[in-house]
Design a protein around this motif. Structure first.
Motif, PDB file in Angstrom:
ATOM      1  N   ALA A   1      19.666   1.280   2.135  1.00  9.32           N
ATOM      2  CA  ALA A   1      19.078   0.086   1.538  1.00  9.32           C
ATOM      3  C   ALA A   1      20.018  -1.108   1.629  1.00  9.32           C
ATOM      4  CB  ALA A   1      18.723   0.359   0.073  1.00  9.32           C
ATOM      5  N   GLU A   2      21.143  -0.921   2.335  1.00  5.36           N
ATOM      6  CA  GLU A   2      22.133  -1.992   2.547  1.00  5.36           C
ATOM      7  C   GLU A   2      22.734  -2.531   1.267  1.00  5.36           C
ATOM      8  OE1 GLU A   2      20.670  -4.834   5.348  1.00  5.36           O
ATOM      9  OE2 GLU A   2      20.283  -3.302   6.859  1.00  5.36           O
ATOM     10  N   PHE A   3      22.906  -1.645   0.271  1.00  4.69           N
ATOM     11  CA  PHE A   3      23.660  -2.028  -0.914  1.00  4.69           C
ATOM     12  C   PHE A   3      25.121  -2.203  -0.522  1.00  4.69           C
ATOM     13  CE2 PHE A   3      21.094  -0.585  -4.857  1.00  4.69           C
ATOM     14  CZ  PHE A   3      19.952  -1.132  -4.329  1.00  4.69           C
ATOM     15  N   ASP A   4      25.867  -2.983  -1.305  1.00  2.00           N
ATOM     16  CA  ASP A   4      27.294  -3.134  -1.016  1.00  2.00           C
ATOM     17  C   ASP A   4      28.041  -1.884  -1.490  1.00  2.00           C
ATOM     18  OD1 ASP A   4      27.870  -3.408  -3.783  1.00  2.00           O
ATOM     19  OD2 ASP A   4      27.638  -5.576  -3.681  1.00  2.00           O
TER      20      ASP A   4
ATOM     21  N   PHE B   1      29.170 -10.347  -6.039  1.00  2.00           N
ATOM     22  CA  PHE B   1      30.457  -9.902  -6.559  1.00  2.00           C
ATOM     23  C   PHE B   1      30.429 -10.127  -8.070  1.00  2.00           C
ATOM     24  CE2 PHE B   1      34.964  -9.646  -7.221  1.00  2.00           C
ATOM     25  CZ  PHE B   1      35.419  -8.836  -6.196  1.00  2.00           C
ATOM     26  N   TYR B   2      29.813  -9.222  -8.790  1.00  2.00           N
ATOM     27  CA  TYR B   2      29.517  -9.466 -10.198  1.00  2.00           C
ATOM     28  C   TYR B   2      29.969  -8.276 -11.041  1.00  2.00           C
ATOM     29  CZ  TYR B   2      26.746 -11.231 -14.144  1.00  2.00           C
ATOM     30  OH  TYR B   2      26.353 -11.713 -15.363  1.00  2.00           O
ATOM     31  N   ALA B   3      29.310  -7.126 -10.850  1.00  2.00           N
ATOM     32  CA  ALA B   3      29.715  -5.935 -11.608  1.00  2.00           C
ATOM     33  C   ALA B   3      31.171  -5.575 -11.304  1.00  2.00           C
ATOM     34  CB  ALA B   3      28.795  -4.757 -11.282  1.00  2.00           C
ATOM     35  N   THR B   4      31.590  -5.851 -10.074  1.00  2.84           N
ATOM     36  CA  THR B   4      32.978  -5.568  -9.677  1.00  2.84           C
ATOM     37  C   THR B   4      33.985  -6.228 -10.621  1.00  2.84           C
ATOM     38  OG1 THR B   4      32.096  -5.679  -7.439  1.00  2.84           O
ATOM     39  CG2 THR B   4      34.494  -5.517  -7.656  1.00  2.84           C
ATOM     40  N   CYS B   5      33.663  -7.414 -11.111  1.00  5.08           N
ATOM     41  CA  CYS B   5      34.578  -8.111 -12.023  1.00  5.08           C
ATOM     42  C   CYS B   5      34.721  -7.334 -13.334  1.00  5.08           C
ATOM     43  CB  CYS B   5      34.054  -9.519 -12.313  1.00  5.08           C
ATOM     44  SG  CYS B   5      33.684 -10.467 -10.827  1.00  5.08           S
ATOM     45  N   ALA B   6      33.601  -6.775 -13.820  1.00  2.00           N
ATOM     46  CA  ALA B   6      33.657  -5.987 -15.056  1.00  2.00           C
ATOM     47  C   ALA B   6      34.423  -4.689 -14.830  1.00  2.00           C
ATOM     48  CB  ALA B   6      32.240  -5.695 -15.565  1.00  2.00           C
ATOM     49  N   VAL B   7      34.232  -4.078 -13.657  1.00  2.00           N
ATOM     50  CA  VAL B   7      34.982  -2.867 -13.326  1.00  2.00           C
ATOM     51  C   VAL B   7      36.475  -3.179 -13.316  1.00  2.00           C
ATOM     52  CG1 VAL B   7      35.455  -1.171 -11.512  1.00  2.00           C
ATOM     53  CG2 VAL B   7      33.081  -1.812 -12.024  1.00  2.00           C
ATOM     54  N   ALA B   8      36.859  -4.264 -12.636  1.00  2.00           N
ATOM     55  CA  ALA B   8      38.277  -4.630 -12.546  1.00  2.00           C
ATOM     56  C   ALA B   8      38.843  -4.951 -13.924  1.00  2.00           C
ATOM     57  CB  ALA B   8      38.444  -5.829 -11.604  1.00  2.00           C
TER      58      ALA B   8
ATOM     59  N   GLY C   1      28.260  -5.232 -19.643  1.00  2.00           N
ATOM     60  CA  GLY C   1      28.255  -6.508 -18.933  1.00  2.00           C
ATOM     61  C   GLY C   1      27.036  -6.715 -18.051  1.00  2.00           C
ATOM     62  N   VAL C   2      26.598  -5.673 -17.370  1.00  2.00           N
ATOM     63  CA  VAL C   2      25.526  -5.876 -16.388  1.00  2.00           C
ATOM     64  C   VAL C   2      24.226  -5.138 -16.715  1.00  2.00           C
ATOM     65  CG1 VAL C   2      27.310  -6.121 -14.606  1.00  2.00           C
ATOM     66  CG2 VAL C   2      26.019  -3.992 -14.741  1.00  2.00           C
ATOM     67  N   GLY C   3      24.225  -4.297 -17.761  1.00  2.00           N
ATOM     68  CA  GLY C   3      23.041  -3.481 -18.050  1.00  2.00           C
ATOM     69  C   GLY C   3      21.795  -4.298 -18.354  1.00  2.00           C
ATOM     70  N   GLY C   4      21.950  -5.372 -19.112  1.00  2.00           N
ATOM     71  CA  GLY C   4      20.790  -6.184 -19.473  1.00  2.00           C
ATOM     72  C   GLY C   4      20.152  -6.826 -18.247  1.00  2.00           C
TER      73      GLY C   4
ATOM     74  N   VAL D   1      15.175  -5.694  -6.537  1.00  2.00           N
ATOM     75  CA  VAL D   1      16.357  -4.867  -6.367  1.00  2.00           C
ATOM     76  C   VAL D   1      17.476  -5.521  -7.171  1.00  2.00           C
ATOM     77  CG1 VAL D   1      18.114  -4.119  -4.741  1.00  2.00           C
ATOM     78  CG2 VAL D   1      15.706  -3.966  -4.117  1.00  2.00           C
ATOM     79  N   PRO D   2      18.128  -4.768  -8.073  1.00  2.00           N
ATOM     80  CA  PRO D   2      19.149  -5.372  -8.936  1.00  2.00           C
ATOM     81  C   PRO D   2      20.233  -6.062  -8.114  1.00  2.00           C
ATOM     82  CG  PRO D   2      18.625  -3.166  -9.693  1.00  2.00           C
ATOM     83  CD  PRO D   2      17.919  -3.349  -8.384  1.00  2.00           C
ATOM     84  N   PHE D   3      20.377  -7.370  -8.344  1.00  2.00           N
ATOM     85  CA  PHE D   3      21.339  -8.148  -7.565  1.00  2.00           C
ATOM     86  C   PHE D   3      22.760  -7.635  -7.729  1.00  2.00           C
ATOM     87  CE2 PHE D   3      21.824  -9.966 -11.662  1.00  2.00           C
ATOM     88  CZ  PHE D   3      23.093 -10.515 -11.698  1.00  2.00           C
ATOM     89  N   VAL D   4      23.056  -7.047  -8.897  1.00  2.00           N
ATOM     90  CA  VAL D   4      24.440  -6.614  -9.136  1.00  2.00           C
ATOM     91  C   VAL D   4      24.844  -5.457  -8.235  1.00  2.00           C
ATOM     92  CG1 VAL D   4      24.498  -7.354 -11.533  1.00  2.00           C
ATOM     93  CG2 VAL D   4      23.834  -5.011 -10.995  1.00  2.00           C
ATOM     94  N   LEU D   5      23.863  -4.729  -7.706  1.00  2.00           N
ATOM     95  CA  LEU D   5      24.195  -3.583  -6.858  1.00  2.00           C
ATOM     96  C   LEU D   5      24.087  -3.913  -5.381  1.00  2.00           C
ATOM     97  CD1 LEU D   5      22.308  -0.810  -8.824  1.00  2.00           C
ATOM     98  CD2 LEU D   5      24.745  -1.353  -8.874  1.00  2.00           C
ATOM     99  N   ALA D   6      23.366  -4.963  -5.049  1.00  2.00           N
ATOM    100  CA  ALA D   6      23.042  -5.168  -3.640  1.00  2.00           C
ATOM    101  C   ALA D   6      23.870  -6.261  -2.982  1.00  2.00           C
ATOM    102  CB  ALA D   6      21.559  -5.466  -3.482  1.00  2.00           C
ATOM    103  N   ASP D   7      24.054  -7.392  -3.647  1.00  2.00           N
ATOM    104  CA  ASP D   7      24.655  -8.479  -2.870  1.00  2.00           C
ATOM    105  C   ASP D   7      25.429  -9.514  -3.667  1.00  2.00           C
ATOM    106  OD1 ASP D   7      21.567 -10.298  -2.462  1.00  2.00           O
ATOM    107  OD2 ASP D   7      22.763  -9.806  -4.182  1.00  2.00           O
TER     108      ASP D   7
END
Lengths: 208, 208, 208
Positions: free
Chosen positions: A27-30, C152-159, C130-133, C144-150
């Motif tokens: 699905a081309e997810f990152d 740099f958003y959830a990555t900031c919360a992970v970091a 951070g991203v669940g809502g 398609v949830p933008f945070v998983l596909a394209d």
């Protein structure tokens, strides 16, 4: 017995994570999305089951299961670059995935039995543990969940958990019931793969 | 009072299960998928509410509610083969569905009140109980949830639960509050069906 | 310190509600749907986190957070009629949204730390908060949830949450760890917006 079961569980975690990650690659997810989908497919069913019976999900506390899931994600990324996502239908993925379904359904049935839920609750918790992770992943991928639409998959977990409580109701130990659940889920799933089984759909009246 | 309420609840469980199952038949899900969607539409809202207030979902413990849901699934399969899915808009389905919405919203408001949540929490729990099952089913069917996009449906549960806590705040018993909630939810929903009511959407500026 | 953090949290609640509501306006949801999506985007991540650690969601008990979310919904409706939904990419929305991501991830890490979860659990709870809502809202909008596909958003919360437990593991106080989490999440997100960062996708083999 415990060792065999733990091995099945580990095989299942790796296989489920591979399946979830490969779908996300397709699905081309990152790369983050690929990791999240892999981990969620492997651990999401168990986490949902834990929430339903009022436990803090095991994945937030222990690290063994998480490690197997992350191993699956890493394997999926390597394999996707070498072989592509046709792997999703390959026996090297499909058979371990069936082993995982059997292990997860059995864990779900055991947790339900311990929590004192009804026979229907045992079936629900076994099925949720077995297919919940894949189902949530399909939702995130905007796909109609394959387990509900066109595969003989969740049915195996339902049948296995029915076997579980039949054995328990016949006054056998939970170890025997667990073996019956795992055996019948796995056997049925392997037969379904081999015979390309599908459940029927409901025929509509000609007029509608 | 209790008996009338229990009857409304049973009618609602059967009607919700019929609606969920017929949608799954329309989407050409297999028989397992039809059963899962029916049961989930009937019991999913209450299960979500129970998880939110920290209870093990009632559907995992009692069997009465599950039986009504399974009865609804069986009826839906029979009816789909004879009449088709046009039933979804038929008064024989729509009116019992409204009764269920009223019963479920009232149960949600009562559970929230017992759990000591805020007035906002009462509204959330009543609405989740009333529409949560249908909403999750729509997600599994890959449809935009009708309750959020184009129907005067969840609004009835919101209004009913506001009535609930207005009556409670006026120092009346929870039985009176429950009757006010059930009555206003049901009355509003029946008026909405009859008048084909819809909520407005938000008008965008001409430029965008 | 507490005051700064509470201010960040309030800013985030308003910003998240604006984002969720504007997406629902774009999708032509009715006014109830716009309100539900706004409130869910603002409060859904925290509610999911609370359920995972076995707490009744804060949003069902306190009213402050709900008020900020409703304020965001009201602002979104006003703004949509005047300016349109192009606001979604405007710095006046994007920067407060980044502040909210930082505040929510930090709250999630703190709740996980208090609940005694594993380091992986801290990362999961921070990211879910951070991203669940937004993720659930995207599901309801059939996107398609933008945070998983394209993005740099959830990555900031992970970091940020990794920073949290590195600081905790180095025997510093949770206040220092919280500051490290909030600072690194916010800094990374602002850099990502400015540089239009994206994570790579997984390259497939040429054959598949």
């Amino acid at each position: 017995m415990v060792t065999a079961f733990e091995a099945m569980n580990a095989v299942g975690l790796v296989a489920f994570a591979i399946v979830g990650s490969l779908k996300a690659v397709e699905a081309e997810f990152d790369v983050l999305g690929v990791g999240v989908l892999g981990v969620l497919t492997a651990l999401g069913g168990g986490a949902t089951r834990d929430v339903l019976v009022g436990r803090v999900p095991a994945m937030l506390q222990s690290t063994a299961d998480v490690s197997f899931a992350l191993l699956g994600v890493a394997l999926a990324v390597l394999l996707a670059r070498r072989v592509g996502t046709t792997l999703l239908d390959h026996p090297a993925v499909v058979v371990p995935d069936a082993i995982g379904l059997a292990a997860f359904a059995t864990t779900g049935a055991l947790v339900g039995h311990e929590a004192g839920v009804s026979p229907f609750g045992v079936v629900v918790l076994a099925t949720v543990t077995g297919v919940g992770g894949g189902l949530v992943s399909d939702l995130l991928l905007q796909r109609v969940p394959f387990v509900l639409a066109d595969d003989f998959y969740a049915t195996c977990a339902v049948a296995g958990s029915v076997a579980f409580w039949v054995v328990v109701a016949a006054d056998q130990s939970t170890a025997v019931a667990a073996a019956a659940c795992a055996g019948s889920t796995l056997g049925l799933r392997l037969l379904a793969i081999r015979g390309n089984w599908r459940l029927p759909t409901v025929r509509l009246s000609a007029e509608s």
